[in-house]
Design an enzyme around this catalytic site. Sequence first.
Site, PDB file in Angstrom:
ATOM      1  N   GLU A  32      -5.256  -0.298  16.842  1.00 45.53           N
ATOM      2  CA  GLU A  32      -5.193   0.402  18.133  1.00 45.53           C
ATOM      3  C   GLU A  32      -6.582   0.752  18.660  1.00 45.53           C
ATOM      4  O   GLU A  32      -6.903   1.915  18.945  1.00 45.53           O
ATOM      5  CB  GLU A  32      -4.323   1.655  18.020  1.00 45.53           C
ATOM      6  CG  GLU A  32      -2.867   1.318  17.755  1.00 45.53           C
ATOM      7  CD  GLU A  32      -1.920   2.504  17.843  1.00 45.53           C
ATOM      8  OE1 GLU A  32      -2.377   3.651  17.800  1.00 45.53           O
ATOM      9  OE2 GLU A  32      -0.705   2.267  17.960  1.00 45.53           O
ATOM     10  N   GLU A  90       3.793  -2.949  15.436  1.00 46.44           N
ATOM     11  CA  GLU A  90       4.447  -1.667  15.139  1.00 46.44           C
ATOM     12  C   GLU A  90       5.509  -1.406  16.177  1.00 46.44           C
ATOM     13  O   GLU A  90       5.266  -1.534  17.373  1.00 46.44           O
ATOM     14  CB  GLU A  90       3.442  -0.500  15.195  1.00 46.44           C
ATOM     15  CG  GLU A  90       2.421  -0.496  14.102  1.00 46.44           C
ATOM     16  CD  GLU A  90       1.449   0.678  14.209  1.00 46.44           C
ATOM     17  OE1 GLU A  90       1.822   1.739  14.735  1.00 46.44           O
ATOM     18  OE2 GLU A  90       0.300   0.498  13.770  1.00 46.44           O
TER      19      GLU A  90
HETATM   20  C1  BG6 Z   1       0.433   4.231  15.905  1.00 49.16           C
HETATM   21  C2  BG6 Z   1      -0.459   4.177  14.707  1.00 49.16           C
HETATM   22  O1  BG6 Z   1      -0.278   4.867  16.898  1.00 49.16           O
HETATM   23  O2  BG6 Z   1       1.563   4.998  15.879  1.00 49.16           O
HETATM   24  C3  BG6 Z   1       0.185   4.627  13.412  1.00 49.16           C
HETATM   25  O3  BG6 Z   1      -1.036   2.905  14.536  1.00 49.16           O
HETATM   26  C4  BG6 Z   1       1.124   5.786  13.675  1.00 49.16           C
HETATM   27  O4  BG6 Z   1      -0.819   4.901  12.477  1.00 49.16           O
HETATM   28  C5  BG6 Z   1       2.192   5.325  14.656  1.00 49.16           C
HETATM   29  O5  BG6 Z   1       1.696   6.302  12.522  1.00 49.16           O
HETATM   30  C6  BG6 Z   1       3.299   6.323  14.949  1.00 49.16           C
HETATM   31  O6  BG6 Z   1       2.794   7.543  15.370  1.00 49.16           O
HETATM   32  P1  BG6 Z   1       3.131   8.870  14.579  1.00 49.16           P
HETATM   33  O7  BG6 Z   1       2.248   9.884  15.187  1.00 49.16           O
HETATM   34  O8  BG6 Z   1       4.570   9.139  14.814  1.00 49.16           O
HETATM   35  O9  BG6 Z   1       2.838   8.613  13.160  1.00 49.16           O
END
Ligand code: BG6
Length: 473
Positions: free
Chosen positions: A176, A367
Amino acid sequence: MSFPEKFMWGGATAANQYEGGWQEGGRGISLSDVLESGSDRFIKYSPSYRSDNTHFYPSRKASDFYHHWQEDIDLMYEMGFGCYRFSICWSRIFPTGEEAEPNEEGMHFYDLIIDKLIAYHIEPIITIEHFDIPLHLQEKYNGWASREMINLYLKYCRTLFERYKGKVKYWMTFNEINNAARLPLLCSGVYIAADEPFYQIAYQSAHHMFVANSLTVKMAHEIDAENQVGCMLALSTQYPETCRPEDVYAAYLQRQKSLFYSDVMLRGAYPYYTESFFRELNVNLKTEDSDLQNIAAYTNDYLAFSYYRTVVFHEGYRTTANTGGGIGDLNPYLKTSSLGWPIDPIGLKYVCRELQDRYGKPMMIAENGLGCEDNLSEGHIHDQERMDYLHDHIRELENAIDSDCNVFAYTWWGPIDIVSAGTGKMSKRYGFVHVDADDHGNGTFQRTRKDSFYYYQKIIADNGLNPNDEAAE
Ligand code: BG6
């Protein structure tokens, strides 16, 4: 048509949220080890971290993959994973980032993981840096604010590319990267004091990362022509809050601020709007002669992105840097998850088409996932909310692929529970597998399959949603 035969299904994790073992195997301290759980997580780290036992530092133990890796990879295999995206902890390889030789014990840990994945025909996909620089590099150089980081990062990359030549083909340079001017401490290891020129420092850091990215692509291809190096961005989108042209325009500009990063790394040049954008923010980049040539010559092979939720944006909306929040408002047309995140499967299709139009490069959903609290009842977790989210996003991803978007992989975020990056808590869970650990790192760390485990297993076995299976409708 639907998912191609060779489509890669899998999951994704990051060392700082999953691995633990923070003082084992010769590992150095990582910046993420000193980020507390709590609301200040993104803006400071505790100077007393070395002796501080009063605060909880979630990544130190995380899900203890360090001691559970065999069991966890067995679970991934049981789900039918074709790929697994994970990050390497830089300070496990170079404890301070400045050693001449890598830490052999740290390398050995990843050798075992990679060999086991390969034995199971699970394609390893490696994020070289995921919110996780050696603390020493933060303290000495203020992370990517310094140009010195480029060579240190390249040394680290060379070590990985040479060691895993012929074993690992898919790489990503930075997780990111488009958070560099929103969450600089987390994303680029850069601390910016309140009285310092925030954007000047943040975008200068991003420039160093762009140069490192281009030279990493060059190096990866020289070491092994098979290597594919992606860039990785957070690309959940913002819609205009109304059809007032002012709002539509504001949302468009906001989107450009993200696509700016992929424009540089995939098109190989700072986009036309850079000048006016930087002028407005008083940013004057310091570049060296070959920087722009390298950026032009060595662009990424694919685009990986995270997609979770969409928000709406209006004229005059102030994004708040450094806090992790402030990217838009709730969309009244979308339902929200139990933890308040808007759920927008159609947005995934929209973003795939947008990015296909803009870049025409292969894409990976690096993701996607739903974080919520799980209830363990008599040893079972009936996580219908997660299955519904998964189902609806896979349906729209399939639609995107049907309309010829070139997406080659989908990796669910945190398939085995991990610590949340945003909250630093374990109770915000993404997994198909429950990990018995609480928000303070207490628990047995025992793994338990949730209902979604079997649901994802079936999706993978069917290579998509089975039209006769309405289980999650
Ligand atoms: C992304 C990141 O922004 O979102 C992860 O690459 C992160 O590291 C994921 O865990 C989800 O966000 P969160 O804050 O719910 O963990």
